[in-house]
Design a protein around this motif. Structure first.
Motif, PDB file in Angstrom:
ATOM      1  N   VAL B   4       0.978  -1.299  -0.509  1.00  0.00           N
ATOM      2  CA  VAL B   4       0.073  -0.005   0.204  1.00  0.00           C
ATOM      3  C   VAL B   4       0.974   1.342   0.517  1.00  0.00           C
ATOM      4  O   VAL B   4       1.961   1.451   0.664  1.00  0.00           O
ATOM      5  N   TYR B  33      -9.282   1.110   3.813  1.00  0.00           N
ATOM      6  CA  TYR B  33      -9.489   2.145   4.839  1.00  0.00           C
ATOM      7  C   TYR B  33      -8.562   3.255   5.507  1.00  0.00           C
ATOM      8  O   TYR B  33      -7.456   3.172   4.750  1.00  0.00           O
ATOM      9  N   TRP B  48     -14.347   3.760   5.344  1.00  0.00           N
ATOM     10  CA  TRP B  48     -13.687   2.735   4.603  1.00  0.00           C
ATOM     11  C   TRP B  48     -14.567   2.668   3.803  1.00  0.00           C
ATOM     12  O   TRP B  48     -16.000   3.147   3.488  1.00  0.00           O
ATOM     13  N   SER B  94      -7.172  -4.207   1.906  1.00  0.00           N
ATOM     14  CA  SER B  94      -7.705  -5.695   2.087  1.00  0.00           C
ATOM     15  C   SER B  94      -8.516  -6.067   0.982  1.00  0.00           C
ATOM     16  O   SER B  94      -9.270  -6.095  -0.048  1.00  0.00           O
ATOM     17  N   TRP B  96     -10.953  -8.374   0.356  1.00  0.00           N
ATOM     18  CA  TRP B  96     -12.074  -8.114   0.270  1.00  0.00           C
ATOM     19  C   TRP B  96     -12.464  -7.366   1.216  1.00  0.00           C
ATOM     20  O   TRP B  96     -11.965  -7.979   2.261  1.00  0.00           O
ATOM     21  N   ALA B  97     -14.210  -7.148   1.712  1.00  0.00           N
ATOM     22  CA  ALA B  97     -14.287  -7.139   2.824  1.00  0.00           C
ATOM     23  C   ALA B  97     -15.305  -8.301   3.866  1.00  0.00           C
ATOM     24  O   ALA B  97     -16.361  -7.817   4.130  1.00  0.00           O
ATOM     25  N   GLY B  98     -15.397  -9.001   3.672  1.00  0.00           N
ATOM     26  CA  GLY B  98     -15.088 -10.040   3.911  1.00  0.00           C
ATOM     27  C   GLY B  98     -14.489 -10.776   5.431  1.00  0.00           C
ATOM     28  O   GLY B  98     -14.351 -10.111   6.308  1.00  0.00           O
ATOM     29  N   MET B  99     -15.766 -11.432   6.275  1.00  0.00           N
ATOM     30  CA  MET B  99     -15.148 -11.632   7.787  1.00  0.00           C
ATOM     31  C   MET B  99     -13.308 -12.242   7.566  1.00  0.00           C
ATOM     32  O   MET B  99     -12.673 -12.874   6.191  1.00  0.00           O
ATOM     33  N   ASN B 100     -12.050 -12.168   9.054  1.00  0.00           N
ATOM     34  CA  ASN B 100     -11.470 -12.450   8.900  1.00  0.00           C
ATOM     35  C   ASN B 100     -10.378 -12.250   7.938  1.00  0.00           C
ATOM     36  O   ASN B 100      -9.196 -12.395   7.506  1.00  0.00           O
ATOM     37  N   THR B 101     -10.291 -11.052   7.176  1.00  0.00           N
ATOM     38  CA  THR B 101      -9.413 -10.582   5.759  1.00  0.00           C
ATOM     39  C   THR B 101      -8.462  -9.114   6.463  1.00  0.00           C
ATOM     40  O   THR B 101      -9.348  -8.828   7.086  1.00  0.00           O
ATOM     41  N   GLU B 102      -6.955  -9.859   5.856  1.00  0.00           N
ATOM     42  CA  GLU B 102      -6.224  -9.297   6.500  1.00  0.00           C
ATOM     43  C   GLU B 102      -5.965  -7.546   6.583  1.00  0.00           C
ATOM     44  O   GLU B 102      -6.402  -7.627   4.234  1.00  0.00           O
ATOM     45  N   ALA B 103      -6.033  -7.683   6.891  1.00  0.00           N
ATOM     46  CA  ALA B 103      -5.553  -5.583   6.968  1.00  0.00           C
ATOM     47  C   ALA B 103      -4.048  -5.268   5.903  1.00  0.00           C
ATOM     48  O   ALA B 103      -3.568  -5.325   7.086  1.00  0.00           O
ATOM     49  N   PHE B 105      -1.079  -2.462   5.711  1.00  0.00           N
ATOM     50  CA  PHE B 105      -1.121  -0.479   6.045  1.00  0.00           C
ATOM     51  C   PHE B 105      -0.205  -0.305   5.205  1.00  0.00           C
ATOM     52  O   PHE B 105       0.325  -0.829   5.479  1.00  0.00           O
ATOM     53  N   GLY B 106      -0.565   1.045   4.668  1.00  0.00           N
ATOM     54  CA  GLY B 106       0.800   1.662   4.192  1.00  0.00           C
ATOM     55  C   GLY B 106       1.534   2.813   5.009  1.00  0.00           C
ATOM     56  O   GLY B 106       1.062   2.673   6.563  1.00  0.00           O
TER      57      GLY B 106
END
Lengths: 110, 114
Positions: B4, B33, B48, B94, B96-103, B105-106
């Motif tokens: 990112v 985000y 978001w 991330s 996709w905006a599903g559950m347990n999805t790692e984000a 960062f920049g």
């Protein structure tokens, strides 16, 4: 209100000592919980997630729904573990936002 | 694979001006985000975006706004800057905006309002 509490702003231990970074949450529903770490001069990154039940770099974290806690533990701290640690439950419903604690700065001394 | 990326790295503005911060997500990531990391306050969720639409915003006044472009990059705009807007602004993406999805960062944009 949904809230994450990391009671220790700074935690200082000696190399080889056990370490526990505390995280308590107040949250409606079943949260997805994560620990993120930020090493010096590096970007924030995922350390581990509770659903994977994994151990990363010797760290583990167990979700205790009764105590609403998700403490991060490591039996023998290393100097390279010194970093800022953030606990974050994910609101995985329509909101889809991570609710962050204020972070704990871990210093592992030689 | 590029991570990112955020620009600029540092931004200095005077009170009352507008600031525009930019974020390019990891290729293939559709969710972006924005967070504010002010000194002593930790990470505060701002916005978001997913698939070009604002999906949720945190407890910030309307002068904080943004958008997501068709290529999934994003802009954060802060109007009528105040001194307390000085902070590190982090962008994450991330898959996709599903559950347990790692984000991911920049490195952040350091905004200083004088």
């Amino acid at each position: 209100a949904q809230r994450v509490t990391q009671p220790e702003k700074l935690l200082s231990v000696f190399k080889g000592a056990p370490v526990e970074l505390k995280c308590n949450y107040s949250y409606s529903g079943s949260p997805e919980l994560f620990w993120y770490v930020q090493y010096s001069r590096q970007r924030l990154q995922l350390l581990l997630r509770h659903i994977s039940r994994e151990s990363i770099k010797g760290f583990t974290a167990d979700l205790n729904k009764g105590e609403t806690s998700f403490h991060l533990k490591k039996p023998f701290a290393q100097e390279e573990d010194s970093a800022m640690y953030y606990c974050a439950p994910l609101n995985a419903g329509n909101n889809r936002k991570l609710i962050w604690g204020l972070g704990t700065s871990l210093a592992v001394n030689p | 694979e590029a991570g990112v990326t955020q620009s600029p790295t540092h931004l200095i503005k005077t009170r009352g001006q507008q600031a525009t911060l930019r974020c390019s997500p990891i290729s293939g990531h559709t969710s972006v985000y924005w967070y504010q990391q002010a000194l002593g306050l930790g990470l505060q969720f701002l916005l978001w975006y997913d698939e070009g639409e604002e999906r949720n915003r945190g407890n910030f006044p309307p002068r904080f706004s943004g958008r997501q472009f068709p290529n999934y990059s994003s802009e954060l705009n802060v109007n009528a800057l105040e001194l307390e807007d000085s902070a590190l602004y982090l962008c994450a993406s991330s898959l996709w905006a599903g559950m347990n999805t790692e984000a991911f960062f920049g490195q952040g944009t350091r905004l200083t309002v004088v």
